[in-house]
Design an enzyme around this catalytic site. Structure first.
Site, PDB file in Angstrom:
ATOM      1  N   ASP A   1      35.748  37.877  34.163  1.00 14.17           N
ATOM      2  CA  ASP A   1      36.125  36.967  35.492  1.00 14.17           C
ATOM      3  C   ASP A   1      35.856  37.872  36.562  1.00 14.17           C
ATOM      4  O   ASP A   1      36.355  38.849  36.924  1.00 14.17           O
ATOM      5  CB  ASP A   1      37.622  36.981  35.420  1.00 14.17           C
ATOM      6  CG  ASP A   1      38.185  36.139  36.587  1.00 14.17           C
ATOM      7  OD1 ASP A   1      37.218  35.672  37.378  1.00 14.17           O
ATOM      8  OD2 ASP A   1      39.425  35.801  36.852  1.00 14.17           O
TER       9      ASP A   1
ATOM     10  N   GLU B   1      33.702  33.889  33.793  1.00 14.16           N
ATOM     11  CA  GLU B   1      34.514  33.110  34.480  1.00 14.16           C
ATOM     12  C   GLU B   1      34.337  33.291  36.121  1.00 14.16           C
ATOM     13  O   GLU B   1      34.067  34.476  36.461  1.00 14.16           O
ATOM     14  CB  GLU B   1      36.041  33.623  34.398  1.00 14.16           C
ATOM     15  CG  GLU B   1      37.164  32.916  35.244  1.00 14.16           C
ATOM     16  CD  GLU B   1      38.420  33.012  34.801  1.00 14.16           C
ATOM     17  OE1 GLU B   1      38.615  33.385  33.695  1.00 14.16           O
ATOM     18  OE2 GLU B   1      39.293  32.811  35.560  1.00 14.16           O
TER      19      GLU B   1
ATOM     20  N   LYS C   1      46.258  26.981  37.738  1.00 18.65           N
ATOM     21  CA  LYS C   1      47.610  27.763  38.288  1.00 18.65           C
ATOM     22  C   LYS C   1      48.436  26.910  38.775  1.00 18.65           C
ATOM     23  O   LYS C   1      47.854  26.067  39.748  1.00 18.65           O
ATOM     24  CB  LYS C   1      47.015  28.645  39.204  1.00 18.65           C
ATOM     25  CG  LYS C   1      46.059  29.722  38.469  1.00 18.65           C
ATOM     26  CD  LYS C   1      45.357  30.958  39.533  1.00 18.65           C
ATOM     27  CE  LYS C   1      45.106  32.100  38.950  1.00 18.65           C
ATOM     28  NZ  LYS C   1      43.624  32.040  37.965  1.00 18.65           N
TER      29      LYS C   1
ATOM     30  N   ASP D   1      37.641  28.732  37.723  1.00 21.65           N
ATOM     31  CA  ASP D   1      39.141  28.826  38.230  1.00 21.65           C
ATOM     32  C   ASP D   1      39.392  28.525  39.721  1.00 21.65           C
ATOM     33  O   ASP D   1      39.511  27.551  40.054  1.00 21.65           O
ATOM     34  CB  ASP D   1      39.557  30.445  38.098  1.00 21.65           C
ATOM     35  CG  ASP D   1      40.774  30.733  38.359  1.00 21.65           C
ATOM     36  OD1 ASP D   1      41.502  29.940  38.951  1.00 21.65           O
ATOM     37  OD2 ASP D   1      41.227  31.768  37.762  1.00 21.65           O
TER      38      ASP D   1
ATOM     39  N   LYS E   1      38.654  42.120  34.893  1.00 23.59           N
ATOM     40  CA  LYS E   1      38.010  42.052  36.225  1.00 23.59           C
ATOM     41  C   LYS E   1      36.802  42.741  36.554  1.00 23.59           C
ATOM     42  O   LYS E   1      36.786  43.813  36.459  1.00 23.59           O
ATOM     43  CB  LYS E   1      39.534  42.376  36.982  1.00 23.59           C
ATOM     44  CG  LYS E   1      40.650  41.819  36.788  1.00 23.59           C
ATOM     45  CD  LYS E   1      40.418  40.608  37.293  1.00 23.59           C
ATOM     46  CE  LYS E   1      41.338  39.351  36.508  1.00 23.59           C
ATOM     47  NZ  LYS E   1      41.117  37.912  37.049  1.00 23.59           N
TER      48      LYS E   1
HETATM   49 MG    MG Z   1      40.670  33.548  37.173  1.00 27.81          MG
END
Ligand code: MG
Length: 367
Positions: free
Chosen positions: A193, A218, A265, A241, A165
């Site tokens: 990401d 990402e 997702k 994403d 992250k």
């Molecule tokens: Mg992501």
């Protein structure tokens, strides 16, 4: 078969690590999840789950799942839950948008269809491919040294895919990526990401500084156009994403060759039915996928496992076992991580049974 009752339950899911942090100082301490149970006139019931990643990740929030279901559920009584495309058309006709509200209903209907057919959901979604599904571990945003230690620790649990992250201060993010990369071993994959957290000049500085690292970038920026601009200035593989929230943006991104991997997702797309549609489009075009959801417990993990295990194994970049992040089990029979991998269960439907004592009393009960 007819739907006779739709009930929703609210459950808190605390985290083993205590807190999950990502770009822009955002964090969640206790996840607020909603379990939906759909009952039928045959006695078969199915379950689904939706757990947004707080209110600031996607246009979704935990109480919104319940508020939306209160509007939606009365229109679904009497429908046949095994005619899932028909049911989805009704959901879209009576409520515009709000895919995350519809997702747990759709998942519960796949659970019912599987039990009715005597087949695991993964077989109905195209058929189990391969022995198991490789998992990634999300590495919560902390100092570079702590994130490197976290990667070392989770490798001992069998993980070989790590999603850092980042999306914070670019200099710190560059240090995070470099420090974690030193921990990698052959076969590991590293994703940085940013969760939309960099503005364009920051993203360009980061990709330039880590150009010699074996890392995927990402969702560097907020908009699709900014992500494309980053893409044009780097040869690092790209994952999209947040901006891929349906078939139309995916078609655009595929046409632009804007990424090598997309993160699908289930609740972002509106359930297994729509996630399958996007999954199949990616499959035809050879785009690799991470199959997951925003968050959740045992029921979400089971749904992820069925969708992931029925996805072409050569295009499965990774998947995730959210039930291992949280301290509370809400269903029996959910997939359990083994050496960084999981399998969809072989029982009919999702293969999970809610732990009713953990769910408590319904917060919504439409019949
Ligand atoms: Mg992501």
């Amino acid at each position: 078969m007819k739907i006779t009752r739709i009930a929703a339950y609210q459950v808190d899911l605390p985290l083993h690590e205590g807190r999950y942090s990502w770009s822009g100082g955002k964090s969640v301490d206790v996840f607020d999840s909603t379990v939906v149970v759909v009952e039928t006139d045959t006695g078969i019931m199915g379950c689904g789950e939706c757990c947004p990643l707080g209110p600031a990740y996607l246009p979704a929030y935990a109480a919104g799942v319940r508020a939306g279901l209160k509007e939606l559920a009365p229109s679904l009584l009497g429908l046949d839950p095994t005619r899932i495309d028909v049911l989805n058309r009704v959901m879209d006709a009576v409520m515009k948008g709000h895919p995350y509200v519809k997702s747990p209903v759709d998942i519960a209907c796949w659970d019912i269809l599987g039990q009715t057919a005597g087949l695991p959901v993964c077989e109905l979604l195209g058929g189990r491919d391969g022995d198991d599904v490789v998992l990634y571990r999300a590495i919560s945003q902390t100092s570079p040294g702590e994130m490197a230690a976290s990667v070392r620790s989770y490798r001992k649990d069998g993980y070989r895919r790590f999603q850092l992250k980042v999306g914070g201060d670019p200099d710190t993010d560059i240090a995070r990526i470099h420090e974690v990369a030193l921990q990698l071993q052959p076969g590991d994959k590293l994703v940085a990401d940013a969760n939309t957290g960099w503005v364009l000049h920051e993203a360009l500085r980061v990709v330039r500084a880590v150009r010699d690292v074996d890392v995927y970038i990402e969702q560097p920026c907020l908009t699709y156009e900014e992500c494309r601009a980053v893409r044009e200035r780097t040869d690092l593989p790209m994952v999209l994403d947040e901006v891929i929230d349906g078939l139309s943006p995916l078609m655009q991104a595929a046409s632009d060759r804007a990424m090598e991997v997309v993160n699908l997702k289930i609740s972002k797309l509106g359930g297994l039915t729509k996630a399958r549609q996007v999954r199949d489009f990616c499959t035809s075009l050879g785009i690799a996928m991470t199959i997951e959801d925003t968050w959740g417990g045992d029921i979400t993990t089971a749904a992820i496992a069925h969708l992931a295990h029925s996805t072409a194994s050569d295009l499965r970049f990774s998947s995730t076992d959210f039930n291992s992040y949280v301290t509370r089990s809400i269903a029996i029979g959910a997939p359990q991580r083994h050496n960084g991998r999981m399998t969809a269960t072989a029982s009919p439907g999702l293969g999970v049974t809610p732990r009713w004592d953990e769910l408590g009393s319904p917060v919504l009960d439409v019949h």
